[in-house]
Design a protein around this motif. Structure first.
Motif, PDB file in Angstrom:
ATOM      1  N   CYS A  40       0.855  -1.249  -0.038  1.00  0.00           N
ATOM      2  CA  CYS A  40      -0.100   0.063  -0.064  1.00  0.00           C
ATOM      3  C   CYS A  40       0.883   1.170  -0.073  1.00  0.00           C
ATOM      4  N   GLN A  41       0.243   2.322  -0.401  1.00  0.00           N
ATOM      5  CA  GLN A  41       1.092   3.659  -0.624  1.00  0.00           C
ATOM      6  C   GLN A  41       0.668   4.642   0.644  1.00  0.00           C
ATOM      7  N   GLY A  42       1.643   4.967   1.300  1.00  0.00           N
ATOM      8  CA  GLY A  42       1.600   5.980   2.298  1.00  0.00           C
ATOM      9  C   GLY A  42       1.830   7.142   2.051  1.00  0.00           C
ATOM     10  N   TYR A  43       1.376   8.035   1.040  1.00  0.00           N
ATOM     11  CA  TYR A  43       1.649   9.418   0.950  1.00  0.00           C
ATOM     12  C   TYR A  43       0.843  10.140   1.382  1.00  0.00           C
ATOM     13  N   SER A  44      -0.565  10.341   1.127  1.00  0.00           N
ATOM     14  CA  SER A  44      -1.514  11.330   1.534  1.00  0.00           C
ATOM     15  C   SER A  44      -1.470  11.513   3.221  1.00  0.00           C
ATOM     16  N   GLU A  45      -1.914  12.562   3.734  1.00  0.00           N
ATOM     17  CA  GLU A  45      -2.302  12.813   4.972  1.00  0.00           C
ATOM     18  C   GLU A  45      -3.410  13.711   5.068  1.00  0.00           C
TER      19      GLU A  45
ATOM     20  N   GLY B 206      -2.604  16.556   0.788  1.00  0.00           N
ATOM     21  CA  GLY B 206      -2.795  15.666  -0.390  1.00  0.00           C
ATOM     22  C   GLY B 206      -2.049  16.264  -1.721  1.00  0.00           C
ATOM     23  N   SER B 207      -2.936  17.447  -2.136  1.00  0.00           N
ATOM     24  CA  SER B 207      -2.249  18.047  -3.585  1.00  0.00           C
ATOM     25  C   SER B 207      -1.070  18.655  -3.047  1.00  0.00           C
ATOM     26  N   ASP B 208      -0.861  19.284  -1.807  1.00  0.00           N
ATOM     27  CA  ASP B 208       0.300  19.935  -1.483  1.00  0.00           C
ATOM     28  C   ASP B 208       1.075  18.862  -0.713  1.00  0.00           C
TER      29      ASP B 208
ATOM     30  N   THR C 112      -3.575   8.839   5.210  1.00  0.00           N
ATOM     31  CA  THR C 112      -4.977   8.525   4.893  1.00  0.00           C
ATOM     32  C   THR C 112      -5.452   8.317   3.398  1.00  0.00           C
ATOM     33  N   TRP C 113      -6.511   7.925   3.074  1.00  0.00           N
ATOM     34  CA  TRP C 113      -6.801   7.285   1.699  1.00  0.00           C
ATOM     35  C   TRP C 113      -5.907   6.154   1.273  1.00  0.00           C
ATOM     36  N   THR C 114      -5.528   5.462   2.215  1.00  0.00           N
ATOM     37  CA  THR C 114      -4.482   4.426   1.739  1.00  0.00           C
ATOM     38  C   THR C 114      -5.156   3.066   1.271  1.00  0.00           C
ATOM     39  N   THR C 115      -5.126   2.994   0.021  1.00  0.00           N
ATOM     40  CA  THR C 115      -5.694   2.070  -0.764  1.00  0.00           C
ATOM     41  C   THR C 115      -4.953   0.726  -0.347  1.00  0.00           C
ATOM     42  N   ASP C 116      -5.910  -0.380   0.040  1.00  0.00           N
ATOM     43  CA  ASP C 116      -5.653  -1.557   0.397  1.00  0.00           C
ATOM     44  C   ASP C 116      -4.630  -1.933   1.424  1.00  0.00           C
TER      45      ASP C 116
ATOM     46  N   GLY D  20      -3.101  12.092  -7.833  1.00  0.00           N
ATOM     47  CA  GLY D  20      -3.093  13.615  -7.923  1.00  0.00           C
ATOM     48  C   GLY D  20      -4.178  14.150  -8.606  1.00  0.00           C
ATOM     49  N   SER D  21      -4.713  15.144  -8.236  1.00  0.00           N
ATOM     50  CA  SER D  21      -6.246  15.514  -8.991  1.00  0.00           C
ATOM     51  C   SER D  21      -5.903  15.983 -10.415  1.00  0.00           C
ATOM     52  N   ASN D  22      -6.937  15.908 -11.095  1.00  0.00           N
ATOM     53  CA  ASN D  22      -6.765  16.694 -12.408  1.00  0.00           C
ATOM     54  C   ASN D  22      -6.513  17.999 -12.512  1.00  0.00           C
ATOM     55  N   GLU D  23      -6.832  18.724 -11.397  1.00  0.00           N
ATOM     56  CA  GLU D  23      -6.190  20.226 -11.483  1.00  0.00           C
ATOM     57  C   GLU D  23      -4.671  20.277 -11.546  1.00  0.00           C
ATOM     58  N   ILE D  24      -4.276  19.668 -10.513  1.00  0.00           N
ATOM     59  CA  ILE D  24      -2.823  19.478 -10.352  1.00  0.00           C
ATOM     60  C   ILE D  24      -2.259  18.893 -11.373  1.00  0.00           C
TER      61      ILE D  24
ATOM     62  N   ARG E 211      -3.012  19.436 -14.615  1.00  0.00           N
ATOM     63  CA  ARG E 211      -3.200  20.622 -15.390  1.00  0.00           C
ATOM     64  C   ARG E 211      -2.259  21.444 -15.279  1.00  0.00           C
ATOM     65  N   ASN E 212      -1.813  21.713 -13.805  1.00  0.00           N
ATOM     66  CA  ASN E 212      -0.661  22.702 -13.378  1.00  0.00           C
ATOM     67  C   ASN E 212       0.623  22.038 -13.950  1.00  0.00           C
ATOM     68  N   ILE E 213       0.661  20.732 -13.745  1.00  0.00           N
ATOM     69  CA  ILE E 213       2.006  20.203 -14.121  1.00  0.00           C
ATOM     70  C   ILE E 213       2.294  20.372 -15.698  1.00  0.00           C
TER      71      ILE E 213
HETATM   72  C1  LIG Z   1      -9.981   6.392  -4.557  1.00  0.00           C
HETATM   73  C2  LIG Z   1      -8.652   6.918  -3.866  1.00  0.00           C
HETATM   74  C3  LIG Z   1      -7.615   6.374  -3.508  1.00  0.00           C
HETATM   75  C4  LIG Z   1      -6.521   7.074  -3.154  1.00  0.00           C
HETATM   76  N1  LIG Z   1      -5.361   5.960  -2.663  1.00  0.00           N
HETATM   77  C5  LIG Z   1      -4.426   6.703  -2.166  1.00  0.00           C
HETATM   78  C6  LIG Z   1      -3.494   5.711  -1.464  1.00  0.00           C
HETATM   79  O1  LIG Z   1      -3.367   4.653  -1.907  1.00  0.00           O
HETATM   80  N2  LIG Z   1      -2.437   6.524  -0.900  1.00  0.00           N
HETATM   81  C7  LIG Z   1      -2.108   7.909  -0.897  1.00  0.00           C
HETATM   82  O2  LIG Z   1      -1.138   8.274  -0.432  1.00  0.00           O
HETATM   83  N3  LIG Z   1      -3.278   8.496  -1.211  1.00  0.00           N
HETATM   84  C8  LIG Z   1      -4.214   7.895  -1.918  1.00  0.00           C
HETATM   85  N4  LIG Z   1      -5.547   8.856  -2.373  1.00  0.00           N
HETATM   86  C9  LIG Z   1      -5.290  10.300  -2.112  1.00  0.00           C
HETATM   87  C10 LIG Z   1      -5.085  11.067  -3.141  1.00  0.00           C
HETATM   88  O3  LIG Z   1      -3.713  11.090  -3.610  1.00  0.00           O
HETATM   89  C11 LIG Z   1      -5.401  12.570  -2.789  1.00  0.00           C
HETATM   90  O4  LIG Z   1      -6.862  12.462  -2.427  1.00  0.00           O
HETATM   91  C12 LIG Z   1      -5.394  13.638  -3.433  1.00  0.00           C
HETATM   92  O5  LIG Z   1      -3.717  13.905  -3.885  1.00  0.00           O
HETATM   93  C13 LIG Z   1      -5.971  15.164  -3.367  1.00  0.00           C
HETATM   94  O6  LIG Z   1      -5.778  15.541  -2.048  1.00  0.00           O
HETATM   95  P1  LIG Z   1      -6.858  16.139  -0.976  1.00  0.00           P
HETATM   96  O7  LIG Z   1      -7.800  14.741  -1.092  1.00  0.00           O
HETATM   97  O8  LIG Z   1      -6.086  16.256   0.272  1.00  0.00           O
HETATM   98  O9  LIG Z   1      -7.423  17.263  -1.706  1.00  0.00           O
HETATM   99  P2  LIG Z   1      -6.711  18.628  -1.766  1.00  0.00           P
HETATM  100  O10 LIG Z   1      -5.417  18.763  -1.884  1.00  0.00           O
HETATM  101  O11 LIG Z   1      -7.421  19.229  -0.310  1.00  0.00           O
HETATM  102  O12 LIG Z   1      -7.724  19.450  -2.649  1.00  0.00           O
HETATM  103  C14 LIG Z   1      -9.063  19.817  -2.748  1.00  0.00           C
HETATM  104  C15 LIG Z   1      -9.338  20.341  -4.170  1.00  0.00           C
HETATM  105  O13 LIG Z   1      -8.516  21.414  -4.432  1.00  0.00           O
HETATM  106  C16 LIG Z   1      -8.128  21.331  -5.648  1.00  0.00           C
HETATM  107  N5  LIG Z   1      -6.277  22.087  -5.602  1.00  0.00           N
HETATM  108  C17 LIG Z   1      -5.661  21.755  -4.630  1.00  0.00           C
HETATM  109  N6  LIG Z   1      -4.698  22.416  -4.713  1.00  0.00           N
HETATM  110  C18 LIG Z   1      -4.658  23.046  -6.020  1.00  0.00           C
HETATM  111  C19 LIG Z   1      -3.787  23.602  -6.946  1.00  0.00           C
HETATM  112  N7  LIG Z   1      -2.637  24.378  -6.387  1.00  0.00           N
HETATM  113  N8  LIG Z   1      -4.361  24.298  -8.120  1.00  0.00           N
HETATM  114  C20 LIG Z   1      -5.581  23.983  -8.694  1.00  0.00           C
HETATM  115  N9  LIG Z   1      -6.460  23.187  -7.706  1.00  0.00           N
HETATM  116  C21 LIG Z   1      -6.020  22.738  -6.498  1.00  0.00           C
HETATM  117  C22 LIG Z   1      -7.830  19.824  -5.902  1.00  0.00           C
HETATM  118  O14 LIG Z   1      -7.864  19.495  -7.146  1.00  0.00           O
HETATM  119  C23 LIG Z   1      -9.341  19.309  -5.359  1.00  0.00           C
HETATM  120  O15 LIG Z   1     -10.391  19.590  -6.342  1.00  0.00           O
HETATM  121  C24 LIG Z   1      -6.402   8.313  -3.071  1.00  0.00           C
HETATM  122  C25 LIG Z   1      -7.413   9.158  -3.318  1.00  0.00           C
HETATM  123  C26 LIG Z   1      -8.756   8.358  -3.860  1.00  0.00           C
HETATM  124  C27 LIG Z   1      -9.865   9.651  -4.117  1.00  0.00           C
END
Ligand SMILES: Cc1cc2nc3c(=O)[nH]c(=O)nc-3n(C[C@H](O)[C@H](O)[C@H](O)COP(=O)(O)OP(=O)(O)OC[C@H]3O[C@@H](n4cnc5c(N)ncnc54)[C@H](O)[C@@H]3O)c2cc1C
Length: 401
Positions: free
Chosen positions: A127-132, A136-138, A160-164, A385-389, A391-393
């Protein structure tokens, strides 16, 4: 230009088709068919992993020195197309497509010798422990703390969001080892065992009703420093390398074609009171054709990403384009599927998709996963990494803006 397949490639295609048909047992096929999230049912997926491993096909993209089959790009393409056609469950990407390539690229000789064969054979589930909760995005703002103590680190914090995580015996994670200077410069990439004392895994249930991810808590968890990939405080380099693979390879395009074909079948079967098929209705047929074209463009982008991996060893920032477009098309496909099944989209019956479920579903079995897929597919614009992020990349690294 001759785009026909050579006899050798045709023979290869036949061999793959026969193997898949002969070895996909009914329970494995069913797990693939009912899958509405990233991962299909655990037991069936890992049974399938071991079958493919015994054939030498668990990791088509791995170099031969680490146990890959040594296929050329056409063979890899043919394999993934045949694989997708069967609807077989995807092998879990966390080991094979994510931490595996990171270990190949940045691990020591001992780490490669220990971890890679275990990923290949399916002995380890990762499993992948990146997000907290606050990162997330940051991602660089992550706080999960690892303090050096002799040959170990002591970890405190949460992921958090730690798949599997509830199935995994290993985690690759990012921890903070330095709080001075740029946040990126104080992060370390660490491999650890999930049964280490002090680790607690709490389930998080997703919209479609499945339990796929979790929150993981670390309370004075002692982890050997031998599990560190790369240098201390240089984990950002490894993390970025791995994310390219997560975006470029973990997005499965093949299953999208299968899902579009399933919609065609559903829409051909569904009739109005005059006996006309939904597929023959102009609005629906137009929407279907538009999506078919979109998907074809994504498939070609997938080929380009794969060609980049072959040429340069990693997919590069174009993987962000692939991730964004593929997930947009994926969401559009699940919306069209909802239109195709009309009123049968309303009964949401996640329990029917569990292994061993024996209640008759409302609607046909082909319609059973449509609503859950629609709900869960919204997450595809967020994970990796969200689709907004993305697009930034693209703006910065691809377009140079
Ligand atoms: C189904 C699922 C499985 C996942 N599995 C894992 C996993 O196994 N391990 C793990 O580590 N993580 C996992 N994740 C976490 C995932 O990587 C994060 O949810 C993601 O990186 C976004 O972070 P956040 O949820 O904290 O949202 P936030 O970072 O709080 O973002 C909230 C919103 O703001 C937007 N936003 C934020 N910053 C910017 C910016 N600079 N410019 C434009 N828009 C911005 C985002 O696009 C989003 O729409 C999973 C997530 C999901 C949904």
């Amino acid at each position: 230009m001759d785009i026909s397949l050579s006899q050798e490639h045709l023979n290869f295609q036949t061999k793959v088709r026969e193997f898949l048909n002969d070895n996909l047992t009914p329970d494995i096929r069913e797990a693939g068919r009912l899958c509405a999230t990233i991962m299909a049912e655990h037991e069936a997926t890992w049974k399938w992993h071991r079958i493919l491993h015994s054939q030498g096909w668990a990791a088509p993209n791995w170099p031969t020195e680490y146990g890959g089959p040594g296929w050329d790009p056409v063979q890899r393409y043919l394999y993934s197309a045949e694989y997708a056609r069967t609807g077989a469950p995807h092998l879990t990407p966390l080991g094979l497509s994510m931490v595996g390539p990171a270990i190949m690229g940045h691990g020591s000789a001992e780490q490669k010798a220990f971890y890679l064969p275990r990923i290949l054979s399916g002995d380890d589930v990762w499993c992948q422990g990146y997000s907290e909760p606050g990162a997330g995005s940051d991602l660089a703002s992550l706080q999960c703390r690892a303090i050096s103590d002799g040959d170990d680190y002591i970890i405190n914090g949460s992921k958090t969001w730690t798949t599997d995580a509830h199935n995994a015996n290993r985690m690759f994670c990012l921890v903070r080892t330095n709080t001075d200077g740029k946040p990126q410069a104080g992060i370390t990439f660490l491999l650890l065992e999930m049964d280490t004392p002090g680790i607690a895994v709490e389930p998080i249930h997703i919209l479609g009703g499945d339990h796929e991810f979790n929150q993981v808590f670390f309370d004075d968890v002692r982890v050997p420093q031998s599990g560190r990939i790369g240098a201390e405080n240089d984990g950002w380099t490894v993390a970025k390398y791995l994310l390219e693979f997560e975006r470029g390879v973990a997005v499965g395009v093949g299953p999208l074609r299968t899902r579009l074909n399933e919609i065609r079948a559903l829409a051909q079967a569904r009739r109005d009171s005059d006996g006309n098929a939904l597929m023959a209705q102009l609005d629906f047929a137009r929407a279907f054709a538009a999506l078919d074209i979109e998907l074809t463009t994504v498939e070609y982008t997938g080929h380009r990403t794969m060609a980049d991996i072959v040429k340069r060893g990693s997919p590069g920032p174009a993987s962000s384009m692939m991730k964004t477009r593929a997930t947009e098309v994926q969401m559009a496909i699940s919306e069209l599927a909802m239109q195709a099944i009309a009123n049968y989209a309303a009964p949401h019956q996640p329990e029917e998709r569990l292994a061993g479920a024996n209640l008759p579903p409302l609607g046909s079995r082909d319609e059973m996963s449509v609503t859950a897929r629609y709900l869960n597919d919204r997450a595809s614009a967020i994970y990796g990494g969200s689709n907004e992020i993305q697009r930034n990349i693209m703006a910065k690294l691809v377009l140079g803006m």
